[in-house]
Design a protein around this motif. Structure first.
Motif, PDB file in Angstrom:
ATOM      1  N   ASP A 119    -142.271 -21.653  87.323  1.00 43.88           N
ATOM      2  CA  ASP A 119    -142.646 -22.884  86.610  1.00 43.88           C
ATOM      3  C   ASP A 119    -144.170 -22.990  86.482  1.00 43.88           C
ATOM      4  O   ASP A 119    -144.685 -23.346  85.425  1.00 43.88           O
ATOM      5  CB  ASP A 119    -142.113 -24.124  87.347  1.00 43.88           C
ATOM      6  CG  ASP A 119    -140.634 -24.361  87.085  1.00 43.88           C
ATOM      7  OD1 ASP A 119    -140.113 -23.860  86.070  1.00 43.88           O
ATOM      8  OD2 ASP A 119    -139.991 -25.057  87.902  1.00 43.88           O
ATOM      9  N   GLN A 120    -144.878 -22.701  87.574  1.00 44.87           N
ATOM     10  CA  GLN A 120    -146.348 -22.779  87.530  1.00 44.87           C
ATOM     11  C   GLN A 120    -146.898 -21.851  86.452  1.00 44.87           C
ATOM     12  O   GLN A 120    -147.762 -22.232  85.660  1.00 44.87           O
ATOM     13  CB  GLN A 120    -146.943 -22.395  88.887  1.00 44.87           C
ATOM     14  CG  GLN A 120    -146.725 -23.438  89.972  1.00 44.87           C
ATOM     15  CD  GLN A 120    -147.155 -22.935  91.352  1.00 44.87           C
ATOM     16  OE1 GLN A 120    -147.554 -21.780  91.512  1.00 44.87           O
ATOM     17  NE2 GLN A 120    -147.054 -23.805  92.351  1.00 44.87           N
ATOM     18  N   ARG A 123    -145.841 -23.106  82.906  1.00 46.53           N
ATOM     19  CA  ARG A 123    -146.588 -24.312  82.522  1.00 46.53           C
ATOM     20  C   ARG A 123    -148.038 -23.976  82.177  1.00 46.53           C
ATOM     21  O   ARG A 123    -148.623 -24.572  81.276  1.00 46.53           O
ATOM     22  CB  ARG A 123    -146.577 -25.323  83.673  1.00 46.53           C
ATOM     23  CG  ARG A 123    -145.486 -26.372  83.540  1.00 46.53           C
ATOM     24  CD  ARG A 123    -145.819 -27.621  84.366  1.00 46.53           C
ATOM     25  NE  ARG A 123    -146.074 -27.306  85.765  1.00 46.53           N
ATOM     26  CZ  ARG A 123    -145.153 -27.332  86.713  1.00 46.53           C
ATOM     27  NH1 ARG A 123    -143.909 -27.642  86.423  1.00 46.53           N
ATOM     28  NH2 ARG A 123    -145.457 -27.043  87.958  1.00 46.53           N
ATOM     29  N   ALA A 124    -148.612 -23.006  82.902  1.00 44.23           N
ATOM     30  CA  ALA A 124    -150.019 -22.657  82.693  1.00 44.23           C
ATOM     31  C   ALA A 124    -150.267 -22.122  81.287  1.00 44.23           C
ATOM     32  O   ALA A 124    -151.379 -22.199  80.785  1.00 44.23           O
ATOM     33  CB  ALA A 124    -150.468 -21.630  83.733  1.00 44.23           C
ATOM     34  N   ILE A 125    -149.226 -21.562  80.640  1.00 48.68           N
ATOM     35  CA  ILE A 125    -149.412 -21.086  79.267  1.00 48.68           C
ATOM     36  C   ILE A 125    -148.777 -22.042  78.253  1.00 48.68           C
ATOM     37  O   ILE A 125    -148.598 -21.694  77.092  1.00 48.68           O
ATOM     38  CB  ILE A 125    -148.870 -19.645  79.081  1.00 48.68           C
ATOM     39  CG1 ILE A 125    -147.397 -19.550  79.468  1.00 48.68           C
ATOM     40  CG2 ILE A 125    -149.702 -18.646  79.874  1.00 48.68           C
ATOM     41  CD1 ILE A 125    -146.736 -18.231  79.052  1.00 48.68           C
ATOM     42  N   GLY A 126    -148.438 -23.246  78.707  1.00 47.19           N
ATOM     43  CA  GLY A 126    -147.914 -24.249  77.774  1.00 47.19           C
ATOM     44  C   GLY A 126    -146.401 -24.258  77.653  1.00 47.19           C
ATOM     45  O   GLY A 126    -145.858 -24.849  76.718  1.00 47.19           O
TER      46      GLY A 126
ATOM     47  N   PHE B  42    -153.054 -24.410  74.387  1.00 48.50           N
ATOM     48  CA  PHE B  42    -151.940 -25.338  74.542  1.00 48.50           C
ATOM     49  C   PHE B  42    -152.318 -26.693  75.095  1.00 48.50           C
ATOM     50  O   PHE B  42    -151.503 -27.552  75.273  1.00 48.50           O
ATOM     51  CB  PHE B  42    -150.871 -24.703  75.419  1.00 48.50           C
ATOM     52  CG  PHE B  42    -150.430 -23.404  74.861  1.00 48.50           C
ATOM     53  CD1 PHE B  42    -149.595 -23.379  73.759  1.00 48.50           C
ATOM     54  CD2 PHE B  42    -150.901 -22.215  75.378  1.00 48.50           C
ATOM     55  CE1 PHE B  42    -149.205 -22.181  73.208  1.00 48.50           C
ATOM     56  CE2 PHE B  42    -150.505 -21.008  74.820  1.00 48.50           C
ATOM     57  CZ  PHE B  42    -149.664 -20.993  73.732  1.00 48.50           C
ATOM     58  N   HIS B  43    -153.590 -26.849  75.419  1.00 46.90           N
ATOM     59  CA  HIS B  43    -154.007 -28.114  76.018  1.00 46.90           C
ATOM     60  C   HIS B  43    -155.389 -28.452  75.484  1.00 46.90           C
ATOM     61  O   HIS B  43    -156.116 -27.587  75.028  1.00 46.90           O
ATOM     62  CB  HIS B  43    -154.127 -27.963  77.541  1.00 46.90           C
ATOM     63  CG  HIS B  43    -152.934 -27.355  78.193  1.00 46.90           C
ATOM     64  ND1 HIS B  43    -151.902 -28.104  78.681  1.00 46.90           N
ATOM     65  CD2 HIS B  43    -152.618 -26.067  78.428  1.00 46.90           C
ATOM     66  CE1 HIS B  43    -150.997 -27.289  79.195  1.00 46.90           C
ATOM     67  NE2 HIS B  43    -151.400 -26.058  79.052  1.00 46.90           N
ATOM     68  N   LYS B  51    -156.750 -29.068  82.759  1.00 42.38           N
ATOM     69  CA  LYS B  51    -156.204 -29.213  81.415  1.00 42.38           C
ATOM     70  C   LYS B  51    -155.627 -30.609  81.230  1.00 42.38           C
ATOM     71  O   LYS B  51    -155.186 -31.235  82.174  1.00 42.38           O
ATOM     72  CB  LYS B  51    -155.095 -28.184  81.222  1.00 42.38           C
ATOM     73  CG  LYS B  51    -155.638 -26.797  81.069  1.00 42.38           C
ATOM     74  CD  LYS B  51    -154.528 -25.794  81.234  1.00 42.38           C
ATOM     75  CE  LYS B  51    -155.006 -24.599  82.019  1.00 42.38           C
ATOM     76  NZ  LYS B  51    -154.096 -24.225  83.088  1.00 42.38           N
TER      77      LYS B  51
END
Lengths: 488, 488
Positions: A119-120, A123-126, B42-43, B51
């Motif tokens: 998940d980390q 999430r870090a790449i969107g 993405f952010h 972010k």
């Protein structure tokens, strides 16, 4: 909009509701304070302290000292690899039917940690997490012709109305239909990186090697939607980098190799291979340059690197990840469109990306363990610390209380280790026997309250499984060492 | 034990492995530092800052302003209840097939929070989490005669070898066979409280009301094994108390009512009912004493309380939890035994306990929301805070930067809110329009950088959805307020 017939109980119901809501909020306010006062039947409790997790209450269906390991896949030993044997032996998994396993408490803990790391990275790449049904309507698969192409690998069923479904082994059709349903998509919103971590189903002809090749397994599957081939290539690279970062954090030396596209399709594909004897893939690497490929993608006659002409070396690997650049293969079937910069409808450029979640767990155990002792990637160990107090009736017995205090002190002084420290309370066994078990289970840190715990100040014997070191430390030293531990 | 043929690549493979492991560990060491430097596609990124999560990139298939809500279950509006309508409208769920829904990103976040609360409550009473396969062999169900009894509710299939399975709607058979496989169980190890949170399948004749009655849904099912009827009753009470604590923490006024045992069996059963108009259960409560029961368990003629003879009032409810005291119904079939205090084999006394996980989510939305606006139990809200910067081109536009700084300040000063604050960057819309959307989504806190953000010091308009208050606060005031928020 609510067309349910309103009964006469409506106003009563609302009156009841209000009273209940008020009482309920009061209850909620005090439930925090109450949560400390749960009966202590399941834990050792020191008065005024937190609960201690104790080994004797763990549910682990295999007896560590029994040689008889259950197997549904032929006789004992047959078709069994190291990770499967060890996982069955210590009670991490239990066979349910061919290729289907019960995941037992230690495994669920490790699996949940792995999902948190994934998940980390996603999430870090969107990445945005979704959850799609396992029941997948046949018409979706007929639209791409995969209802026929997938053959016997699809598990198929009919509902009570005779409607056909399969149990999703992958979700290109479902996710593309989902995105296609969004009629007002603009290029400004893209890319979308949608992923899920769910059970997948594949009717393997020969399920084997425990969690390495099952019929029901956890997979992380991500699907990406971009507004141009260039943007989609960039996203492809980003996801591959996230996979490399994930495997690096787990300490798994995976190799990214060029791969075939199989039944998924598309134009570019890579596998992440973990070198291992039991691996069912064969891949070639060039020691001189960065070339690497699944041998399926090479000519049989090809023994030299296509890039630098140097000799290739071949290795067996376990495929733990797979990436595909799909282009418009699926978006064209389901008409997954967006409005482009010129205001015109345009098909989304797609990619799909899989990680074998349960497979990564088993593969890590396969490559990190010795023949007799389980080893985990540090981040994924179900419990970080096992604390062994002295044997009942031994000379050191007085140190038992110190061990209890040490347990409480660790979980107070190192907050990230709350829930991560296990007390081996089987004090009818010698320290040596329990140390042997702890070594087999592979807790990253084993702490023994033995002879030197009686010194002033007390010294504890600390085994660091992943470095092989054994050190004697005071309480402060133990806390200093353990505060370095990363917990996910 | 490993009978896989050892190829000539073994020693090569091990050489490769060592080199890779070394490189990999080095990579792992620096991956932490690297994880901050991921490309910012993405952010919104402020230099040197974390972010920012922005609303415009969220995947939410329904347009908030569209009235057309997709439905597979008849025409729009038909058979639809408030929670289903709202969840479809704002893009929380999307229909996949009758009774099967895609759970979209907001819902997955809420669901994962709910699972964490459930895990806390189950762990607090000694629950151990397992994961049992969905594919459940027919022979298990034949042993208890439920293969026939369950009729059309079971989704059945055959694998490539013709072997029969169902998709587990519940797991009494599987878990009892699992515990029965542990041959050396002692009374000292009991009780075991084993639970899982997995997808369950039930071929409902009329799936309806969105996640309230689906064919594929998430359920928490716990199975307990005790050494005596007395101990089992104590465990039964403990699990019921944990359920009450869970619902209190969620602010849901559930009522525990006596219930029938249905196809599960056993001798005692309770349901946890959430009063609601769309509820498909009817239960009676006595306002004078603590009596409450599903009307199915009462005589049709019974209008007075059996305990105090006072008049009963009837209410409709949604069944969100169900508990059963099973005795030895299943342990006797599978021979799930332990060695008792006298050294004799004895059958385990069982209980089973279910929580409808996706159903709790929908039921909470059903009872907490207004006709037009979603409301969540505070703990489960997908994002705690929505921050609305001024409209592009408006007089207040200069406050946009302040809003960005406020975002960064909140996530730095209130660590538990990291990942919980969403920036509504659709600055082509007025503050009023975005506030309307935020109100519909039900973020517990909506913060607006409007006119008064231009004062010295800047003041922000804070809407507290669950109390209905609107206050103007400085940056410090906002942080003070938000640091009280509980996040799970």
């Amino acid at each position: 909009m609510c067309s349910v017939p309103r009964s006469t109980s409506v106003s009563l119901c609302q009156g009841v509701m209000e009273g209940l809501l008020t009482r309920c909020r009061a209850l909620a306010a005090c439930s925090r304070q109450l949560s400390g006062s749960i009966p202590c039947r399941f834990h050792h409790c020191a008065p005024g302290r937190g609960k201690r997790l104790v080994l004797s209450r763990m549910f682990q269906p295999q007896n560590l000292r029994e040689d008889q390991v259950p197997s549904l896949e032929g006789g004992s030993g047959d078709l069994t690899c190291k990770s499967q044997r060890l996982m069955l032996q210590v009670g991490l998994i239990h066979p349910a039917s061919p290729g289907c396993y019960h995941l037992l408490p230690y495994t669920v803990r490790a699996l949940e940690k792995l999902v948190r790391v994934i998940d980390q990275e996603m999430r870090a790449i969107g990445g945005q997490k979704v959850s799609m049904p396992s029941l997948s309507p046949a018409e979706l698969w007929r639209a791409t012709n995969r209802w026929d192409l997938m053959g016997k690998e699809l598990l198929r069923l009919r509902d009570r109305h005779g409607k056909e479904y399969c149990l999703g082994p992958t979700h290109e059709e479902a996710v593309t239909a989902l995105v296609a349903s969004q009629k007002t998509l603009s290029y400004k919103q893209l890319p979308f990186l949608l992923y899920q971590v769910t059970r997948k189903f594949r009717d393997e002809p020969r399920p084997r090697f425990g969690l390495l090749r099952g019929r029901e397994f956890y997979m992380k599957d991500m699907y990406t939607f971009d507004s141009s081939p260039e943007a989609a290539r960039q996203t492809y690279g980003l996801v591959c980098d996230a996979y490399s970062s994930l495997f690096a954090r787990l300490g798994l030396p995976c190799v990214k190799v060029q791969a075939g596209v199989g039944s998924i399709g598309g134009t570019t594909s890579h596998e992440f291979q973990l070198p291992a004897d039991v691996g069912e893939d064969q891949f070639a690497v060039c020691p001189s340059c960065s070339f690497s490929a699944n041998v399926e993608t090479l000519d049989l006659s090809q023994t030299n690197c296509p890039a630098c002409q140097g000799p290739l070396t071949e290795t067996k690997g376990i495929e733990v990840g797979h990436t595909f650049y799909l282009g418009t293969k699926y978006s064209s079937v389901f008409n997954a469109q967006f409005t482009n910069v010129h205001g015109k409808p345009s098909l989304a450029e797609m990619g799909c990306y899989g990680l074998g979640v349960t497979r990564i767990l088993a593969a890590a155990i396969e490559v990190l363990s010795t023949e007799d002792c389980l080893r985990w990637p540090g981040l994924l160990a179900p419990y970080q610390v096992c604390l062994i107090p002295p044997k009942k009736g031994s000379k050191e017995e007085v140190a038992a209380e110190l061990a209890g205090h040490l347990y409480d002190h660790i979980t107070e002084a190192v907050p990230q280790l709350r829930g991560e420290v296990l007390l081996d309370d089987r004090t009818h066994l010698t320290i040596g026997n329990r140390l042997k078990d702890a070594n087999k289970f592979g807790y990253p840190f084993v702490i023994i309250a033995g002879k030197r715990a009686l010194e002033a100040p007390a010294h504890y014997e600390v085994w660091c499984q992943n470095t092989g070191e054994v050190v004697f430390l005071t309480k402060e030293g133990v806390v200093g060492l353990l505060s370095q531990v990363q917990v996910v």
